[in-house]
Each structure stands twice: as structure tokens, then as C-alpha cells.
Design a protein around this motif. Structure first.
Motif, PDB file in Angstrom:
ATOM      1  N   ASP A   1     -21.156  22.300  40.500  1.00  6.92           N
ATOM      2  CA  ASP A   1     -20.517  21.002  39.859  1.00  6.92           C
ATOM      3  C   ASP A   1     -19.119  21.188  39.476  1.00  6.92           C
ATOM      4  O   ASP A   1     -18.488  22.430  39.310  1.00  6.92           O
ATOM      5  N   TYR A   2     -18.053  19.995  39.557  1.00  6.20           N
ATOM      6  CA  TYR A   2     -16.650  20.161  39.479  1.00  6.20           C
ATOM      7  C   TYR A   2     -16.173  18.861  38.811  1.00  6.20           C
ATOM      8  O   TYR A   2     -16.645  17.855  38.833  1.00  6.20           O
ATOM      9  N   LEU A   3     -15.124  19.178  38.076  1.00  6.29           N
ATOM     10  CA  LEU A   3     -14.405  17.907  37.520  1.00  6.29           C
ATOM     11  C   LEU A   3     -13.084  18.116  37.359  1.00  6.29           C
ATOM     12  O   LEU A   3     -12.740  19.245  36.788  1.00  6.29           O
ATOM     13  N   GLU A   4     -12.113  17.377  37.445  1.00  7.68           N
ATOM     14  CA  GLU A   4     -10.640  17.678  37.308  1.00  7.68           C
ATOM     15  C   GLU A   4     -10.117  16.040  37.062  1.00  7.68           C
ATOM     16  O   GLU A   4     -10.461  15.123  37.497  1.00  7.68           O
ATOM     17  N   ILE A   5      -9.182  15.990  36.147  1.00  9.10           N
ATOM     18  CA  ILE A   5      -8.967  14.968  35.410  1.00  9.10           C
ATOM     19  C   ILE A   5      -7.257  15.029  35.471  1.00  9.10           C
ATOM     20  O   ILE A   5      -6.717  15.873  35.165  1.00  9.10           O
ATOM     21  N   LYS A   6      -6.619  13.796  35.985  1.00  9.30           N
ATOM     22  CA  LYS A   6      -5.152  13.744  36.125  1.00  9.30           C
ATOM     23  C   LYS A   6      -4.651  12.450  35.838  1.00  9.30           C
ATOM     24  O   LYS A   6      -5.253  11.477  36.022  1.00  9.30           O
ATOM     25  N   SER A   7      -3.467  12.201  35.040  1.00 13.32           N
ATOM     26  CA  SER A   7      -2.932  11.004  34.725  1.00 13.32           C
ATOM     27  C   SER A   7      -2.009  10.672  35.952  1.00 13.32           C
ATOM     28  O   SER A   7      -1.039  11.411  36.293  1.00 13.32           O
ATOM     29  N   VAL A   8      -2.180   9.474  36.757  1.00 13.67           N
ATOM     30  CA  VAL A   8      -1.446   9.278  38.030  1.00 13.67           C
ATOM     31  C   VAL A   8      -0.463   7.997  37.559  1.00 13.67           C
ATOM     32  O   VAL A   8      -0.892   7.107  37.031  1.00 13.67           O
ATOM     33  N   SER A   9       0.652   8.585  37.723  1.00 10.50           N
ATOM     34  CA  SER A   9       1.874   7.637  37.532  1.00 10.50           C
ATOM     35  C   SER A   9       2.893   8.042  38.364  1.00 10.50           C
ATOM     36  O   SER A   9       3.163   9.079  38.704  1.00 10.50           O
ATOM     37  N   TYR A  10       4.025   7.075  38.167  1.00  7.02           N
ATOM     38  CA  TYR A  10       5.196   7.574  38.904  1.00  7.02           C
ATOM     39  C   TYR A  10       6.060   8.684  38.100  1.00  7.02           C
ATOM     40  O   TYR A  10       6.597   8.440  36.948  1.00  7.02           O
ATOM     41  N   LYS A  11       6.443   9.765  38.895  1.00  7.59           N
ATOM     42  CA  LYS A  11       6.893  10.862  38.273  1.00  7.59           C
ATOM     43  C   LYS A  11       8.320  11.181  38.856  1.00  7.59           C
ATOM     44  O   LYS A  11       8.769  12.145  38.786  1.00  7.59           O
ATOM     45  N   GLY A  12       8.883  10.273  39.474  1.00 12.74           N
ATOM     46  CA  GLY A  12      10.365  10.307  40.150  1.00 12.74           C
ATOM     47  C   GLY A  12      10.388  11.227  41.347  1.00 12.74           C
ATOM     48  O   GLY A  12      11.615  11.717  41.603  1.00 12.74           O
ATOM     49  N   GLY A  47     -13.135   9.056  40.576  1.00 10.73           N
ATOM     50  CA  GLY A  47     -13.181   7.809  39.815  1.00 10.73           C
ATOM     51  C   GLY A  47     -11.618   7.255  39.143  1.00 10.73           C
ATOM     52  O   GLY A  47     -10.791   8.337  39.037  1.00 10.73           O
ATOM     53  N   LEU A  48     -11.471   6.006  38.843  1.00 13.15           N
ATOM     54  CA  LEU A  48      -9.956   5.658  38.315  1.00 13.15           C
ATOM     55  C   LEU A  48     -10.218   4.747  37.129  1.00 13.15           C
ATOM     56  O   LEU A  48     -11.034   3.805  37.121  1.00 13.15           O
ATOM     57  N   ILE A  49      -9.628   4.835  36.125  1.00  8.48           N
ATOM     58  CA  ILE A  49      -9.673   4.001  34.825  1.00  8.48           C
ATOM     59  C   ILE A  49      -8.339   3.716  34.648  1.00  8.48           C
ATOM     60  O   ILE A  49      -7.231   4.330  34.826  1.00  8.48           O
ATOM     61  N   VAL A  50      -8.082   2.504  34.732  1.00  6.32           N
ATOM     62  CA  VAL A  50      -6.740   1.860  34.738  1.00  6.32           C
ATOM     63  C   VAL A  50      -6.147   1.419  33.240  1.00  6.32           C
ATOM     64  O   VAL A  50      -6.855   0.817  32.455  1.00  6.32           O
ATOM     65  N   ARG A  51      -5.056   2.391  32.823  1.00  5.75           N
ATOM     66  CA  ARG A  51      -4.733   2.254  31.556  1.00  5.75           C
ATOM     67  C   ARG A  51      -3.724   1.228  31.312  1.00  5.75           C
ATOM     68  O   ARG A  51      -3.480   0.396  30.733  1.00  5.75           O
ATOM     69  N   ARG A 198      -7.281   9.682  36.706  1.00  6.63           N
ATOM     70  CA  ARG A 198      -7.942   9.912  38.030  1.00  6.63           C
ATOM     71  C   ARG A 198      -8.942  11.096  37.732  1.00  6.63           C
ATOM     72  O   ARG A 198      -8.513  11.836  37.054  1.00  6.63           O
ATOM     73  N   VAL A 199     -10.245  10.937  38.102  1.00  7.50           N
ATOM     74  CA  VAL A 199     -11.425  12.029  37.848  1.00  7.50           C
ATOM     75  C   VAL A 199     -11.770  12.355  39.052  1.00  7.50           C
ATOM     76  O   VAL A 199     -12.391  11.500  40.031  1.00  7.50           O
ATOM     77  N   TRP A 200     -11.622  13.710  39.662  1.00  2.96           N
ATOM     78  CA  TRP A 200     -12.370  14.294  40.812  1.00  2.96           C
ATOM     79  C   TRP A 200     -13.568  14.963  40.412  1.00  2.96           C
ATOM     80  O   TRP A 200     -13.605  15.494  39.431  1.00  2.96           O
ATOM     81  N   THR A 201     -14.654  14.814  41.339  1.00  8.62           N
ATOM     82  CA  THR A 201     -16.063  15.553  41.039  1.00  8.62           C
ATOM     83  C   THR A 201     -16.750  15.750  42.016  1.00  8.62           C
ATOM     84  O   THR A 201     -16.245  15.212  43.406  1.00  8.62           O
TER      85      THR A 201
END
Length: 204
Positions: A1-12, A47-51, A198-201
Motif C-alpha cells: 500500500d502507498y499514500l502520498e499527499i501534496k498541496s497543489v497550487s501555483y508556485k511560480g 483523489g482531489l479535495i478542493v480547498r 492531492r492524494v496518491w495511493t
């Protein structure tokens, strides 16, 4: 099993060197996630959760892999064979065994462990061009024709599902069987940015 979480936004950033597509705000590059990794480390689901949503643009684009596969099978079967062969993908600044690229096909079989075969995809065209530059293996004419045919199907209106992200929305997608992208976007003035969690699994 695998889980990785990242905040996806414009970083320039842009697409050069280590910058990922997820760190920019450009649109149009249809892709699957994790293409900068070797196949066994590519997430099967995300998965994507829209903040927060953007001031303008940033629409979700989705395409079904089985649907475009069937269309390519009917229209350009010889070029489809090319997409089953290996391409070089940039590792975006990382190295494996001293190499800055990984090699894998765009179309591959998925689901054999469950007793059936389906077609999966790993794709982001810019990473492929950069990967071949790093490998010092220029893309051939037939490879370029195959990629062009694939891109035409990805943006064909009969294949493309376009929708708005909703603040607080949760989306769960099979990364092998769905290709996704976005339209370009502009953030609101100030500190509030478009942000997706963003959640990768796996499993892989």
C-alpha cells in the motif's frame, strides 16, 4: 500500500528542470499523475479535495482511456502500436542508476492480477520530449505522428468531459484509466490561491 499527499497550487514555476505540471497554472497538457516515476512507483489512484477555487479558469478536463483506445484502434492502428513501445520520460531532476529519465510505454496492460486485462496509460507529452532530450534519443517521425494522433483524441470534443471544480468537492479517479488536465487559471488577488489537496495511493 502507498499514500502520498501534496498541496497543489501555483508556485511560480514553469516546466524546466524540477518544476512539475502541478506547480504551474498553464492548461492544455492532458496527462496522468506520476509519469516522472518508474512504472512500479506510479500511483494507480488519486483523489482531489478542493480547498479553494481560482478567480477564473481552472476547469477540470477528463478523458476515458478505453474510449480513446478504441478510437485509435479504428482510425490509426499502426500508430497505436507505436504507443505500446517504450518512450523516455524525464525524472524531473531526480536520478535512478545515474539516469535522469525512465523508459516505459504509454499504453500498457492493467489488471492481470485480477484475472482480466484492461488498457492503462502513463502520459504527459512535455515530460516525454524532455526525457528523450536527456536520453539523447530524438523522437522519430513515426513516434511524433503517434503522439500527435493521441493528442488529437485527447482534445476531441466527443471524448472530453469539461466541468468546474466546486469548493469543498472531493474527486477520486483511476489514474491508469482516466487522463486529466485543466484549463489555464488566474488566482484571486492577495494570498488566497486555488488549492487542491492531492492524494496518491496504490496498490501498484
Amino acid at each position: 500500500d502507498y499514500l502520498e499527499i501534496k498541496s497543489v497550487s501555483y508556485k511560480g514555476g514553469d516546466f524546466s528542470k524540477r518544476w512539475r505540471y502541478s506547480d504551474g497554472r498553464e492548461g492544455g497538457d492532458m496527462h496522468t499523475d506520476g509519469v516522472e516515476r518508474p512504472p512500479k512507483f506510479t500511483p494507480k489512484y488519486f483523489g482531489l479535495i478542493v480547498r479553494n477555487i481560482s478567480q477564473s479558469g481552472g476547469k477540470s478536463w477528463l478523458v476515458s482511456v478505453p474510449q480513446i483506445y478504441l478510437r485509435l484502434q479504428k482510425s490509426v492502428p499502426k500508430l497505436l502500436e507505436v504507443l505500446h513501445a517504450d518512450f523516455c520520460f524525464s525524472l524531473k531532476g531526480d536520478k535512478i542508476d545515474g539516469k535522469e529519465f525512465t523508459t516505459k510505454p504509454i499504453f500498457f496492460k492493467s489488471g492481470e492480477k485480477d484475472g482480466f486485462d484492461t488498457i492503462g496509460v502513463q502520459y504527459l507529452r512535455h515530460y516525454i520530449h524532455q526525457g528523450h532530450e536527456l536520453a539523447k534519443k530524438p523522437l522519430t517521425d513515426i513516434q511524433l505522428k503517434a503522439l500527435d494522433a493521441f493528442d488529437r483524441e485527447l482534445l476531441h470534443p466527443d471524448n472530453l468531459l469539461v466541468s468546474d471544480y466546486i469548493k469543498g468537492g472531493i474527486y477520486f479517479i483511476n489514474n491508469y484509466h482516466t487522463i486529466h488536465g485543466r484549463s489555464s487559471f488566474e488566482d484571486y488577488p492577495g494570498d488566497v490561491k486555488r488549492e487542491l489537496i492531492r492524494v496518491w495511493t496504490g496498490p501498484f
